[in-house]
Design a protein around this motif. Structure first.
Motif, PDB file in Angstrom:
ATOM      1  N   THR A 250       0.849  -1.184   0.000  1.00 38.23           N
ATOM      2  CA  THR A 250       0.000   0.000   0.000  1.00 38.23           C
ATOM      3  C   THR A 250       0.884   1.232   0.000  1.00 38.23           C
ATOM      4  OG1 THR A 250      -0.106   0.071   2.428  1.00 38.23           O
ATOM      5  CG2 THR A 250      -1.835  -1.168   1.284  1.00 38.23           C
ATOM      6  N   ASP A 251       0.281   2.338  -0.394  1.00 41.94           N
ATOM      7  CA  ASP A 251       0.988   3.620  -0.387  1.00 41.94           C
ATOM      8  C   ASP A 251       0.010   4.682   0.083  1.00 41.94           C
ATOM      9  OD1 ASP A 251       2.021   6.215  -1.314  1.00 41.94           O
ATOM     10  OD2 ASP A 251       3.524   5.077  -2.402  1.00 41.94           O
ATOM     11  N   ARG A 269       2.192   3.368  -7.067  1.00 43.39           N
ATOM     12  CA  ARG A 269       1.053   3.751  -6.234  1.00 43.39           C
ATOM     13  C   ARG A 269      -0.071   4.066  -7.216  1.00 43.39           C
ATOM     14  NH1 ARG A 269      -1.001   7.477  -2.121  1.00 43.39           N
ATOM     15  NH2 ARG A 269      -2.798   8.433  -3.106  1.00 43.39           N
ATOM     16  N   GLY A 291      -0.771  -0.705  -4.126  1.00 46.62           N
ATOM     17  CA  GLY A 291       0.443  -0.578  -4.938  1.00 46.62           C
ATOM     18  C   GLY A 291       1.201  -1.888  -4.958  1.00 46.62           C
TER      19      GLY A 291
END
Length: 500
Positions: A250-251, A269, A291
């Motif tokens: 994740t971002d 992302r 992401g």
């Protein structure tokens, strides 16, 4: 005429055993004294090579002591009266054997180690990288574009039959067994990929460093003895080490782009909301984005074909570079990004960045307010289960009231409109992170703040961003980030494949 064995030089054996006693006692002054001064002294192990007495000393000072062991065999090969090679077989207290090879030289101040190599038995499971791993952990659910690929799943995504640990042992102890896969995991499995395992993350994904108090810092094989980058730290290291081909993460504020830059990986992302976050443990839902990371741009794009919704392609890729943003990075990183922009014909443009610090402050305020809204109920009374840095962020988050959060959201609304207007249909070139990966043990807050001044732009406006791996003149990994308008994820993936 027979040749007589060369005798062991006087004093060498005593120096060797003095070193061994100091090592087991973590006697740093004695260890420093017994390693030769200067820039040419070497120490190597499976994590990489340290060059120079200062680097070696800093490494020893930050690791908290060597694993306990005993010497079971030694052999001295004398080179001449002032030089000898000492090979020692070690037996570790935790089990397994290792080997230590040292080149010693006699100096005016006594015997000194000029080069050393340390080898120990590899762990069956590197718990800095993985919470759970299999061969595979989850078999594919179908066949498709990702046949034969393996996924390291960040420990925020649901994997059916497993629990979400979120980087915190106390949370893991109370977590339920997940009844279904997260949608992103399910799509990857249906496309032919297998889940290799569940990878470590910084606690509740509220960090950019990759350092976890409970499980340690995942290694960075592209920049040994430097941090991995977080919070998609375990997934990034798994890909960089070759344990998996896809790192699902994740971002929120840079947690794909930063580890990609630090470890020489491709990463994306996605546009906020473009890829499904179903059964994903949130940090700050207004900014959280799916992401992933890979070692090559072609696979990065193939994963996008699986996880992203269909969208029309825009083959036009007009690049724009803003010197004011590039200068926010340290000189070695800025030189790489500036060179990339020049090589690819990016238009240089001056943007008014006077409000950027206010935008970042507003971003961090809303992120913190949402993080406490998501996790505060559980953390109340349990803050002592957190590492110091993450605990400090959550403690500050608990003090943000609704009025302050509303005011920050107002700032972000104006910032989002301004960013979208400045960017238009173009692709912005900027650093993925403000510096190369800091050395383990260095203070990280200033690096975090500088990097988030760059990464917050995509987070504020919900933009897709791709990090392309590059190297500084010193040979350290860094990243060039390409940011485009919302929904242009596939265009960025095409561009990444073209530019490598």
């Amino acid at each position: 005429m027979s040749q007589q064995p060369v005798p062991v030089p006087d004093g060498l054996v005593d120096a060797f055993w003095e070193y061994e006693r100091a090592l087991m006692a973590d006697d740093l002054p004695t260890l420093d004294r017994l390693f030769a001064p200067g820039a040419s002294t070497l120490r190597g192990d499976a994590n990489g090579l340290l060059v120079g007495h200062d680097q070696i000393s800093a490494f020893r000072g930050g690791r908290g002591g060597a694993p306990k062991r005993r010497i079971v065999q030694t052999h001295v090969q004398t080179i001449d009266r002032d030089h000898a090679l000492v090979v020692a077989i070690t037996e570790l207290e935790r089990g397994g054997r290792g080997q230590q090879t040292q080149l010693w030289a006699r100096t005016r101040d006594g015997w000194k180690v000029t080069a050393a190599h340390v080898a120990t038995a590899a762990p069956a499971l590197d718990t800095r990288v993985w919470r759970l791993v299999g061969d595979p952990l989850v078999e594919p659910l179908g066949h498709g574009d990702l046949d034969g690929e393996t996924v390291a799943v960040k420990d925020l995504y649901a994997v059916r039959g497993q629990r979400i640990g979120a980087g915190n042992p106390a949370w893991l102890d109370e977590a339920r067994v997940e009844p279904v896969h997260a949608r992103a995991v399910e799509l990857l499995l249906e496309a032919g990929a297998a889940v290799r395992g569940i990878a470590r993350t910084d606690e509740f994904a509220y960090s950019l460093a990759g350092a976890n108090t409970h499980t340690g810092t995942p290694p960075n094989p592209k920049a040994p003895h430097r941090i991995s980058g977080g919070s998609t730290s375990g997934s990034a290291s798994a890909v960089s080490l070759g344990h998996a081909t896809i790192g699902l993460g994740t971002d929120t504020g840079g947690s794909i782009r930063v580890p990609a830059a630090y470890q020489g990986l491709f990463g994306i992302r996605t546009t906020h909301g473009a890829a499904s976050t179903y059964a994903l443990l949130p940090l700050a839902p207004s900014f959280d984005a799916v992401g992933w990371l890979t070692r090559d741009a072609g696979l990065l794009r193939r994963v996008g074909e699986v996880l992203l919704p269909p969208a029309p392609r825009n083959p036009r890729h007009d690049l724009v570079a803003v010197p004011g943003l590039i200068r926010m990075a340290e000189d070695d990183v800025a030189a790489v990004v500036d060179g990339f922009a020049a090589d690819h014909g990016a238009m240089r443009e001056s943007w008014d960045l006077a409000d950027l610090s206010l935008w970042l402050q507003a971003f961090q305020t809303v992120q913190a307010w949402e993080a406490w809204r998501e996790r505060g109920g559980w953390l109340t009374g349990r803050l002592d289960t957190l590492g110091a840095d993450v605990r400090g962020r959550f403690e500050a988050a608990s003090l943000i009231d609704d009025d302050r959060a509303d005011a920050a959201r107002g700032v972000l609304a104006g910032a989002r409109e301004r960013i979208l207007d400045l960017l238009g249909d173009r692709v912005l070139v900027l650093p993925s992170a403000s510096s190369v990966a800091p050395l383990l043990g260095q203070g990280l807050q200033a690096v975090r703040d500088a990097t988030m001044g760059l990464t917050c732009l995509a987070g504020i406006a919900g933009l897709p961003a791709v990090s392309l791996p590059r190297s500084t003149r010193q040979g350290l990994p860094t990243g060039v980030c390409l940011v485009a308008a919302p929904g242009r994820d596939r265009d960025l993936l095409d561009l990444a494949a073209d530019l490598g």
